[in-house]
Design an enzyme around this catalytic site. Sequence first.
Site, PDB file in Angstrom:
ATOM      1  N   GLU A  72       8.992 -34.544  69.544  1.00 54.50           N
ATOM      2  CA  GLU A  72       9.707 -35.325  68.538  1.00 54.50           C
ATOM      3  C   GLU A  72      11.204 -35.398  68.826  1.00 54.50           C
ATOM      4  O   GLU A  72      12.031 -35.218  67.932  1.00 54.50           O
ATOM      5  CB  GLU A  72       9.454 -34.752  67.139  1.00 54.50           C
ATOM      6  CG  GLU A  72       7.994 -34.822  66.739  1.00 54.50           C
ATOM      7  CD  GLU A  72       7.740 -34.482  65.268  1.00 54.50           C
ATOM      8  OE1 GLU A  72       8.675 -34.080  64.558  1.00 54.50           O
ATOM      9  OE2 GLU A  72       6.577 -34.650  64.839  1.00 54.50           O
TER      10      GLU A  72
ATOM     11  N   GLU B  84      -0.003 -33.544  67.490  1.00 53.82           N
ATOM     12  CA  GLU B  84       0.259 -32.778  66.272  1.00 53.82           C
ATOM     13  C   GLU B  84      -0.345 -33.551  65.121  1.00 53.82           C
ATOM     14  O   GLU B  84      -0.097 -34.747  64.971  1.00 53.82           O
ATOM     15  CB  GLU B  84       1.774 -32.622  66.095  1.00 53.82           C
ATOM     16  CG  GLU B  84       2.162 -31.430  65.259  1.00 53.82           C
ATOM     17  CD  GLU B  84       3.673 -31.236  65.234  1.00 53.82           C
ATOM     18  OE1 GLU B  84       4.301 -31.082  66.306  1.00 53.82           O
ATOM     19  OE2 GLU B  84       4.229 -31.249  64.132  1.00 53.82           O
TER      20      GLU B  84
HETATM   21  C1  GAL Z   1       6.647 -31.777  63.005  1.00 49.08           C
HETATM   22  C2  GAL Z   1       7.332 -30.883  64.029  1.00 49.08           C
HETATM   23  C3  GAL Z   1       6.887 -29.441  63.876  1.00 49.08           C
HETATM   24  C4  GAL Z   1       6.930 -29.064  62.435  1.00 49.08           C
HETATM   25  C5  GAL Z   1       6.049 -29.963  61.647  1.00 49.08           C
HETATM   26  C6  GAL Z   1       5.929 -29.615  60.199  1.00 49.08           C
HETATM   27  O1  GAL Z   1       7.296 -32.968  62.844  1.00 49.08           O
HETATM   28  O2  GAL Z   1       7.036 -31.303  65.318  1.00 49.08           O
HETATM   29  O3  GAL Z   1       7.728 -28.611  64.628  1.00 49.08           O
HETATM   30  O4  GAL Z   1       8.240 -29.133  61.999  1.00 49.08           O
HETATM   31  O5  GAL Z   1       6.579 -31.258  61.741  1.00 49.08           O
HETATM   32  O6  GAL Z   1       5.146 -30.563  59.530  1.00 49.08           O
END
Ligand code: GAL
Length: 852
Positions: free
Chosen positions: A471, A553
């Site tokens: 990100e 993710e």
């Molecule tokens: C994502 C990020 C993670 C964590 C997560 C929480 O955007 O890559 O490190 O912060 O959100 O939802």
Amino acid sequence: MPLFIPTIALIIKSPRADAAAVVGRERISLNAGWRFSRFTSNPDSLSYSTLKQWILPSANDFIKGAERQRPSGTPPGNSVNYVQASFDDSAWEAVNLPHDWAIKGPFNAPGIGGGMGRLPSNGVGWYRRKVTIAPDDIEATKSIFLDIDGAMSYTAVWLNGNLVGGWPYGYNSFRLDLTPYAKAGDNLLAIRVDNALDSSRWYPGAGIYRNVWLIKVDSTHVGQYGTYITTPTVSTQSATLSLVVEVENQKNTSRQVDIVTEVYELDSMTRKARGDVIATFPRGTIKVAAGAKQAFNSSVTVMNPLFWGPPPTQKPNLYVAITTLYASGAPTAMDTYETHFGIRSITYDANKGLLINGQAVRVQGTCNHHDLGSLGSAFNVRAAERQLQMLQEMGSNALRTSHNPPAPELLDMADRLGFMVLDEIFDCWNNQKTKNDFHLIFTDWREPDLRSFIRRDRNHPSVIAWSVGNEVSEQSGASGGTTGQVLRDIARSEDPTRPVTVAMNSASAGSSLADIVDIEGLNYQGEGLGTSTSGSFPSFHKTYPNKMIWSSESSSALSTRGTYIFPVTSGNSATVGGASAGGNPTAMQVSAYELYAPSWGSSPDKVFGQQDRNSFVAGEFVWTGFDYIGEPTPYDSARSSYFGIIDMAGFKKDRFYLYQSRWRSEFPMAHILPHWTWPERVGQVTPVHVFSAANEAELFVNGKSAGRLKKAQYDYRFRWDNVTYQPGDLRVVTYKNGAQWAVDTKKTVGDAAKLNISADRTTITSDGSDLSFITVAVVDSNGDTVPRASNAITFSTSGPGQIVSTDNGDPTDMTAFPSLSRKAFSGLALAIVRANAGASGKITVSATADVN
Ligand code: GAL
């Protein structure tokens, strides 16, 4: 009145004898016997900017192009007290490594917010210890190296008052050459680490939190990460192994070297070669110039290879290549070097997803940070193994090392257990996420960090892809593509066998970054942000018809174990809010109906549906397997996250069973939620949900059917949302394709009457690091866990062991982790027990509690 005091006995067994020293090379643990001091204001006027020119050359092996020159003159810090042998450090704390100075607390450290976990990770830390080197090792022209697997952060090292070098990125492993500064007898090793406030989006830990080694080897030896094994052709009949051995000659004369490499099967438990030699690479002879490195390439065929692949459908078979160097013609080995590897083929298919050894394997992964709950970042093999075993029990087969290089032992474990790893290195590039994060040094360190990370990890069969960013804010502009390409090309030059990806939450199909990655790694956007179901999977698939896509993710669902908040949303995913939206901002807890997420995330159910609607997607890495310290979204005043499928103590949330129902769909399981002890809800609607891989289920409330339900397409749970609570019992009977599948029950329990104590393992070794995880449950007179019990429990031990930490998985509990008193949370508390190094006999652990 104390509740019944249970005890449990732990048997201590001696550690296995160390493997016999490998001929020609010694790898000695330097974990024991350090003195340590932390300073919250700078004690020595040193900083990265004063040390930088001396530290940059430590990366010379990992940059292409001109070497970085060490400045002339006396390095900074050589006159600082702490690097002198004469300094009296007897008042400093005695510590062993791996060590995380911040984990003992207390919470609410000045300047550290919820994001970084409220623990005192900032400041300068100095570590000192004596290292004794035999005269022979100096006179026999050996090379002496210091290998630090990870130290947080901006490490600088002095030996005998001389600055040796350093490495800023706290997550990377690095080697420093002590040879020029070492002397026979006692040597004083002094290590400085420096952690700024605002350096991370999660708990970074602090100090030398991984293993440290002293390597003594002939000055002509296999270099650091000096072997690289690939398998250019793989079939069930045979596999070609291609091997590069890089020999480093630190002598001031050239040296002719014979190289012999033999391949064995590896016994992955003992980590030793098993059986007879199964292949021998052609012997090579090379001449290595003085002060130079020289690579030797060879290849060999292995017949009927045993493949490495993820369980349950495949086995993670491993091999070891033992490389021996001889001074040409001489019979005695100069160096022996072991490389563990696996043989497997991987296809990254844009429509079918991953094919491992030709077989489709869905990615059922979790993302995890590096902390090990109440043990902090101090790496511990057993604690990590317990996590992986729980994830495997859930049916997970993949890990994403979010967002940084893991401990080397984690990858050894992933190899052994058969996890596929998305190995990730950076959370930011040039643009900052927090004021003092890696962006400050990205320009100088991106290349050496990336090259050393890949060279370290590229022989692991578990590693299936490299992620060079998470990100990063550059993703939406042109610099995403340009920087991404630089990193991708570095990665490819170190390892052409694996694809390179970036985890992208906002880059769209057709953007410069999405164009240059090998795998389209989508964070949240693929399935659609929040409750939206218009995600970007289709557009990415259309734009990149030949590239594999996965959810690097997914979900970010939030919940607190054992906590249920009413009313329950009727949707299959909702953004967390106040009581009507799954949240309790006062208690800072989120409902465990497992339907709530932050605005960008979604319930597991919604993600499953979106993945199933887009069947070309290779799978997902859920955010996160375990709760972690820091990032307590949505309640910044808490200490730890709500994202975990399993809480920070290692207790399963209900969500565990939702993933298990999907990821182990052949496992007969049914799981009812919520608990059924609601004296204040008599007569009120209290929804009952069931997680199971079954497709039909009937719920009985106090023996009476509440209806038999059939899952519709894209349903991933059974829900009876109109059940009226009356004390008694719930029973669900599930069916798969007409046949009974699994049954679960829940009943109303009585008041707390006693404690139950149990251990994950009742025999542990006295190697100074092995652990037993002890769970105490507050139970009623029938032995059933009291679901909302919060009795204060006090742990104690007798015998040669100690309680390292306690926890209960409550993200709001600010009791320091080493405390022997810990309130139960949702009925449970945990104590982690370690046997004293070298001890034998028995440890007895007991727990008492007051009735409240
Ligand atoms: C994502 C990020 C993670 C964590 C997560 C929480 O955007 O890559 O490190 O912060 O959100 O939802």
